[in-house]
Design a protein around this motif. Structure first.
Motif, PDB file in Angstrom:
ATOM      1  N   GLN A 161       0.849  -1.189   0.000  1.00  0.00           N
ATOM      2  CA  GLN A 161       0.000   0.000   0.000  1.00  0.00           C
ATOM      3  C   GLN A 161       0.883   1.237   0.000  1.00  0.00           C
ATOM      4  OE1 GLN A 161      -2.208  -0.629   3.611  1.00  0.00           O
ATOM      5  NE2 GLN A 161      -3.580  -2.131   2.711  1.00  0.00           N
ATOM      6  N   ILE A 162       0.722   2.050  -1.016  1.00  0.00           N
ATOM      7  CA  ILE A 162       1.432   3.319  -1.123  1.00  0.00           C
ATOM      8  C   ILE A 162       0.458   4.261  -1.825  1.00  0.00           C
ATOM      9  CG2 ILE A 162       2.517   3.038  -3.414  1.00  0.00           C
ATOM     10  CD1 ILE A 162       5.196   3.893  -2.011  1.00  0.00           C
ATOM     11  N   PRO A 163       0.509   5.562  -1.595  1.00  0.00           N
ATOM     12  CA  PRO A 163      -0.512   6.425  -2.181  1.00  0.00           C
ATOM     13  C   PRO A 163      -0.737   6.173  -3.681  1.00  0.00           C
ATOM     14  CG  PRO A 163       0.751   7.689  -0.621  1.00  0.00           C
ATOM     15  CD  PRO A 163       1.411   6.330  -0.714  1.00  0.00           C
ATOM     16  N   GLY A 164      -1.933   5.650  -4.010  1.00  0.00           N
ATOM     17  CA  GLY A 164      -2.309   5.452  -5.409  1.00  0.00           C
ATOM     18  C   GLY A 164      -2.132   4.066  -5.962  1.00  0.00           C
ATOM     19  N   HIS A 165      -1.377   3.211  -5.309  1.00  0.00           N
ATOM     20  CA  HIS A 165      -1.172   1.840  -5.769  1.00  0.00           C
ATOM     21  C   HIS A 165      -1.400   0.874  -4.610  1.00  0.00           C
ATOM     22  CE1 HIS A 165       1.643   3.198  -9.304  1.00  0.00           C
ATOM     23  NE2 HIS A 165       0.369   3.367  -9.567  1.00  0.00           N
ATOM     24  N   SER A 166      -2.258  -0.118  -4.820  1.00  0.00           N
ATOM     25  CA  SER A 166      -2.573  -1.121  -3.791  1.00  0.00           C
ATOM     26  C   SER A 166      -2.403  -2.503  -4.410  1.00  0.00           C
ATOM     27  CB  SER A 166      -4.011  -0.951  -3.294  1.00  0.00           C
ATOM     28  OG  SER A 166      -4.248   0.373  -2.861  1.00  0.00           O
ATOM     29  N   SER A 167      -1.672  -3.381  -3.745  1.00  0.00           N
ATOM     30  CA  SER A 167      -1.324  -4.653  -4.365  1.00  0.00           C
ATOM     31  C   SER A 167      -1.422  -5.816  -3.398  1.00  0.00           C
ATOM     32  CB  SER A 167       0.096  -4.597  -4.944  1.00  0.00           C
ATOM     33  OG  SER A 167       1.028  -4.179  -3.959  1.00  0.00           O
TER      34      SER A 167
END
Length: 362
Positions: free
Chosen positions: A309-315
């Motif tokens: 989880q990082i601002p703008g991308h979730s994996s």
């Protein structure tokens, strides 16, 4: 029997129909080629369709690579998982109580930095600065007090790799993992330049009722309920806890090699994936963790891998060891509240994909 791409595509399309900007999936069944599927947009406002070769910031999925890199040094005889970290950090509080393994299993009690560090910044961070920041703004607890997610432990692991190899941890990962596996679409962004033009734009969704865990001061006014957060966060601020850029295909290539015993020997691989402790993480299906491994439970299927989880991308990435199905799903929608749909909602299609893939094997 191979992947039923129509069934998997329908799962992705349903997820996008709920408002997620775009998603990219790599999935493999045992002894089969990796299948790549996408849905939605890589750039919402330019209407650029998502492609399999778009890259993403894989955030904490980096931790599995760092743990693997450190276990390789254990196999090389340079590091002992049970020696105290005083050899590298003699002045750190509680260092004598912390063996190397505790940096990887989230039991260290080290203070963390994630929810205190500004998510919108152009600062370039050094690893030692991040550790100092964590001790300034976080709270240290006793080692072995229980599972408490620790980014700081992985930053320290990156420092150990660098000191033992004499080079940045990025060099170790590239020489020992990326290059041998042909991972040409993977970079360690703290130390390596990566092609920003190939990256799927990242979007943070406005959630007026949410309870943000991240500091997103300075975000400005959203457009159509979204902030373009692609370049908000300096990747050096994540360091070895989450600074890699990659594609789902490259990550599944790595996971297949790791679980198939092509990177580590049986002892160290088992330390990573089988030496498990109870765990939980907000906005996830996590029930246990190992070394760079989180176990997420989707009904009667356990997936060993990690989340990012990082601002703008979730994996999400991992393998169902009972079937051998391996996958990574990543979306370019996120939120500052870990419990919000646009962050934790990626769990639903991920679980559905593993259940569908199991049906395809039967």
């Amino acid at each position: 029997m191979g992947i039923d791409k129509e069934r998997i595509q329908a799962i992705l399309d349903k997820h996008i129909a709920r408002g997620v900007v775009g998603a990219s999936l790599a999935i493999s069944l045992p002894a089969q080629e990796i299948s790549l599927l996408t849905s939605g947009f890589a750039d919402k406002f330019k209407k650029t369709p998502m492609r399999p070769d778009h890259t993403f910031r894989i955030a904490s999925c980096t931790k599995t690579f760092i743990a693997t890199g450190l276990h390789m040094l254990v196999e090389d005889g340079k590091v002992d998982l049970d020696e105290p970290i005083t050899r590298w950090f003699p002045d750190m509080p509680n260092a004598a109580k912390m063996p190397v393994r505790i940096l990887l299993n989230h039991q260290s009690g080290l203070p963390d930095f994630e929810t205190s560090m500004p998510m919108i910044s152009d600062k370039t961070w050094a690893a030692e600065e991040i550790v100092d920041f964590a001790f300034k703004y976080g709270v240290q607890k006793e080692p072995w007090h229980g599972m408490e997610y620790s980014n700081t432990g992985y930053v320290l692991s990156g420092i150990i790799i660098a000191r033992e190899t004499g080079n940045p941890y990025s060099d170790h990962l590239r020489q020992r993992i990326f290059t041998p596996l042909g991972m040409k679409d993977t970079w360690v962004a703290t130390h390596e330049a990566f092609p920003l033009a190939r990256e799927a734009r990242g979007y943070m969704h406005v959630d007026p009722d949410g309870k943000p865990q991240w500091d997103i001061q300075g975000a400005g006014d959203p457009v159509d309920g979204l902030w373009d957060s692609t370049e908000w966060f300096p990747m050096s601020g994540a360091n070895a806890a989450g600074d890699m850029v990659s594609t789902p295909k490259d990550v599944v290539t790595f996971l297949n090699a790791l679980f198939d015993g092509k990177i580590l020997g049986p002892k160290q691989l088992s330390e990573m994936k089988d030496n498990l402790l109870p765990a939980q993480f907000p906005g996830s299906k996590v029930v246990a963790n190992g070394h760079g491994m989180l176990v997420s439970r989707y009904g009667d299927i356990d997936v060993k891998g990690h989340l990012g989880q990082i601002p703008g991308h979730s994996s999400l990435m991992g393998r169902d060891e009972k079937t051998g199905v391996t996958a990574m799903l990543i979306q370019n929608s996120g939120a500052a509240d870990f419990e919000a749909f646009f962050l934790n909602g990626v769990n639903e299609p991920f679980g559905e994909i593993f259940h569908a893939a199991r049906d395809m094997i039967r």
